[in-house]
Design an enzyme around this catalytic site. Structure first.
Site, PDB file in Angstrom:
ATOM      1  CD1 TRP A  29      59.508   6.699  66.853  1.00 53.65           C
ATOM      2  CD2 TRP A  29      58.545   8.667  66.429  1.00 53.65           C
ATOM      3  NE1 TRP A  29      60.177   7.659  67.562  1.00 53.65           N
ATOM      4  CE2 TRP A  29      59.613   8.873  67.323  1.00 53.65           C
ATOM      5  CE3 TRP A  29      57.775   9.748  66.013  1.00 53.65           C
ATOM      6  CZ2 TRP A  29      59.929  10.134  67.822  1.00 53.65           C
ATOM      7  CZ3 TRP A  29      58.101  11.003  66.511  1.00 53.65           C
ATOM      8  CH2 TRP A  29      59.166  11.194  67.398  1.00 53.65           C
TER       9      TRP A  29
ATOM     10  CG  HIS B 287      56.186  11.302  70.581  1.00 58.90           C
ATOM     11  ND1 HIS B 287      56.812  12.249  69.819  1.00 58.90           N
ATOM     12  CD2 HIS B 287      54.997  11.061  69.962  1.00 58.90           C
ATOM     13  CE1 HIS B 287      56.054  12.561  68.780  1.00 58.90           C
ATOM     14  NE2 HIS B 287      54.961  11.857  68.845  1.00 58.90           N
TER      15      HIS B 287
ATOM     16  NE  ARG C  49      59.788   6.512  70.443  1.00 57.71           N
ATOM     17  CZ  ARG C  49      60.626   7.480  70.830  1.00 57.71           C
ATOM     18  NH1 ARG C  49      61.913   7.287  70.743  1.00 57.71           N
ATOM     19  NH2 ARG C  49      60.158   8.616  71.280  1.00 57.71           N
TER      20      ARG C  49
ATOM     21  CD  GLN D 159      58.853  10.446  75.327  1.00 59.51           C
ATOM     22  OE1 GLN D 159      57.789  10.948  74.987  1.00 59.51           O
ATOM     23  NE2 GLN D 159      59.904  10.402  74.545  1.00 59.51           N
TER      24      GLN D 159
ATOM     25  CB  VAL E 295      60.596  21.933  68.480  1.00 55.51           C
ATOM     26  CG1 VAL E 295      59.653  21.504  69.573  1.00 55.51           C
ATOM     27  CG2 VAL E 295      61.648  20.872  68.206  1.00 55.51           C
TER      28      VAL E 295
ATOM     29  CB  ALA F 159      57.243  21.296  73.546  1.00 56.23           C
TER      30      ALA F 159
HETATM   31  N1  PHE Z   1      58.845  13.642  71.522  1.00 55.15           N
HETATM   32  C1  PHE Z   1      60.278  13.697  71.357  1.00 55.15           C
HETATM   33  C2  PHE Z   1      60.817  12.254  71.418  1.00 55.15           C
HETATM   34  O1  PHE Z   1      60.139  11.385  71.863  1.00 55.15           O
HETATM   35  C3  PHE Z   1      60.934  14.533  72.420  1.00 55.15           C
HETATM   36  C4  PHE Z   1      60.566  15.986  72.322  1.00 55.15           C
HETATM   37  C5  PHE Z   1      59.448  16.483  72.980  1.00 55.15           C
HETATM   38  C6  PHE Z   1      61.337  16.827  71.566  1.00 55.15           C
HETATM   39  C7  PHE Z   1      59.111  17.820  72.881  1.00 55.15           C
HETATM   40  C8  PHE Z   1      61.012  18.178  71.467  1.00 55.15           C
HETATM   41  C9  PHE Z   1      59.916  18.652  72.120  1.00 55.15           C
HETATM   42  O2  PHE Z   1      61.928  11.981  71.028  1.00 55.15           O
END
Ligand code: PHE
Length: 349
Positions: free
Chosen positions: A159, A180, A206, A220, A263, A317
Site C-alpha cells: 500500500w 482503499h 495500489r 471501490q 475488522v 464494514a
Molecule cells: N479495504 C479493504 C481492501 O481494500 C477491503 C475491506 C473493507 C475489508 C472493509 C474489510 C472491511 O482490501
C-alpha cells in the site's frame, strides 16, 4: 548517369520550382512530388550520388542538396494547402440540397465503471444506505493509523502508493493516494454518531504490477453500518441480499475467513461462478467461486479511535471492487480494458 554537382543541384531547384508554379491540380502536385522529392526523384538521385565524392565535396553538396530538399517540402505543403482551399471554394455553389442527411453528432455515454458504481450503490440505497464520498489524497492517519495499521505493519508494503510531499501541523505525516476507501470509515464516524449506514464509492490506488485482474488504480465501494446490537448475521444478511439483487436469485454466496487489520472477525465473500454455475472453469480458476469483496465486524480499536464505546456500539464494514464485479457481470476478461480509453470497448455499454 547524373553527376552530383552544385550546378546540377541548382538546375534541379530552378526547374522544379518553375514547374510547381504552373500546377493546378492535386494529381499534378503528386506527380511533381514523385519526380522531385520522391524516392526516384531527380533530387534524390543527385543526393544518392554523394557517396562517390571525396569527403569535402560530399559535405558541401550534401548540405546544398538537403537545403533544396527542405525547400521543396515546404513549398509542396504550401501549394497543397492552396490547391485544397481553391477546390473547396469551387465546390460550393448556390444550390443547397436540403435532402442531404446532416452530420451525425456522436452521443457520449457513461463509463462502464460509472454505470456499475451507480447500479451497486442503488442496491445499497434501496436497503437504507446513504451515499458519501471522500478525498482521493488521504492522510496517513486515516488511510492507516485509524484503521489499526501502525507504521511497521506489513500490510503497508503493498500500500505504498504515491506520497505527496506535504505535511500539516495537526496531521503531521504526509499524504498519499488512498489505497482503499476504508479511510472514510473513520472520517464518517468522527463526524457523526450512530446509527450509520453508508456506502462510499471512490477511486483507489495500489503499488501494483498490472495484469488481467489487477490495475494500479480502480474503484471501490466501501460500506459501513454501525449501531447498537449489529451482529455478524446483519453483515451476512445484507451482503447476501446485495449479491442476490446484483447477480440474480439463483447465485449462491460463500463467506470465508480473511484478515484485515481493521475488522475482527474478517471475511471475504465469493459468489458461485457465473460462467460454469460453480462447476469449475477458466474464469474461476477451477474453484467454482469468484471473490468479490472483503468484509468484517469493525475492530473495537477502530471504534475506540473515533471515540465510540465498543461495548455499546458494533458494526460491520465491507469493501468491494467495482471493476471486478463489472467483469463478472459482463464477462470482461481484462481489467485494463476499463482504462485504456479504447472507444470500441467503452461504446458497448
Ligand atoms: N479495504 C479493504 C481492501 O481494500 C477491503 C475491506 C473493507 C475489508 C472493509 C474489510 C472491511 O482490501
Amino acid at each position: 548517369m547524373v553527376v552530383t554537382s552544385l550546378d546540377n543541384i541548382e538546375a534541379v531547384r530552378v526547374a522544379a520550382l518553375a514547374e510547381l508554379e504552373s500546377i493546378e491540380t492535386l494529381e499534378g502536385l503528386e506527380r511533381w512530388r514523385v519526380s522531385h522529392v520522391g524516392r526516384n526523384g531527380d533530387l534524390t538521385k543527385l543526393l544518392r550520388g554523394l557517396g562517390s565524392l571525396d569527403p569535402e565535396s560530399r559535405r558541401e553538396m550534401g548540405a546544398a542538396g538537403n537545403r533544396v530538399k527542405a525547400l521543396f517540402e515546404e513549398r509542396l505543403s504550401v501549394k497543397e494547402e492552396v490547391l485544397k482551399r481553391a477546390l473547396l471554394y469551387a465546390s460550393v455553389d448556390d444550390s443547397i440540397d436540403v435532402t442531404l442527411p446532416g452530420w451525425p453528432i456522436p452521443g457520449g455515454r457513461l463509463h462502464p465503471t460509472t454505470r456499475m458504481v451507480r447500479d451497486l450503490c442503488g442496491a445499497f440505497v434501496s436497503m437504507g444506505f446513504q451515499i458519501m464520498e471522500g478525498p482521493e489524497v488521504e492522510w496517513d492517519r486515516y488511510n492507516f493509523e485509524a484503521l489499526n495499521i501502525p507504521r511497521d505493519h506489513p500490510a503497508r508494503d503493498m500500500w505504498n502508493t504515491l506520497w505527496v510531499n506535504y505535511a500539516d501541523e495537526r496531521e503531521g505525516r504526509p499524504m498519499l493516494l488512498r489505497t482503499h476507501t476504508s479511510p472514510m470509515q473513520a472520517r464518517i464516524m468522527e463526524k457523526t454518531s450512530p446509527p450509520i449506514r453508508v456506502v462510499v464509492p471512490g477511486k483507489c490506488y495500489r503499488y501494483e504490477a498490472t495484469d488481467a485482474t489487477h490495475e494500479w488504480h480502480f474503484v471501490q465501494i466501501e460500506g459501513l453500518a454501525v449501531d447498537r446490537g449489529i451482529t455478524f448475521s446483519d453483515l451476512k444478511g445484507t451482503l447476501y441480499e446485495f449479491a442476490r439483487r446484483t447477480f440474480g436469485e439463483e447465485r449462491r454466496v460463500r463467506f470465508r475467513c480473511d484478515y484485515f487489520p481493521f475488522v475482527e472477525p474478517g471475511v471475504d465473500m465469493s459468489v458461485d461462478c457465473f460462467a460454469c454455475d460453480g462447476g469449475g472453469c477458466r474464469v474461476c480458476s477451477n474453484t467454482g467461486w469468484i471473490e468479490i469483496l472483503g468484509a468484517g465486524m469493525v475492530h473495537p480499536r477502530v471504534l475506540e479511535g473515533v471515540g465510540y464505546d465498543p461495548s455499546i456500539y458494533t458494526g460491520f464494514a465491507f469493501g468491494l471492487g467495482v471493476e471486478r464485479i463489472a467483469m463478472l457481470k459482463h464477462g470482461i476478461e481484462d481489467i485494463r480494458s476499463f482504462y485504456s480509453n479504447d472507444v470500441r470497448f467503452l461504446q458497448q455499454t
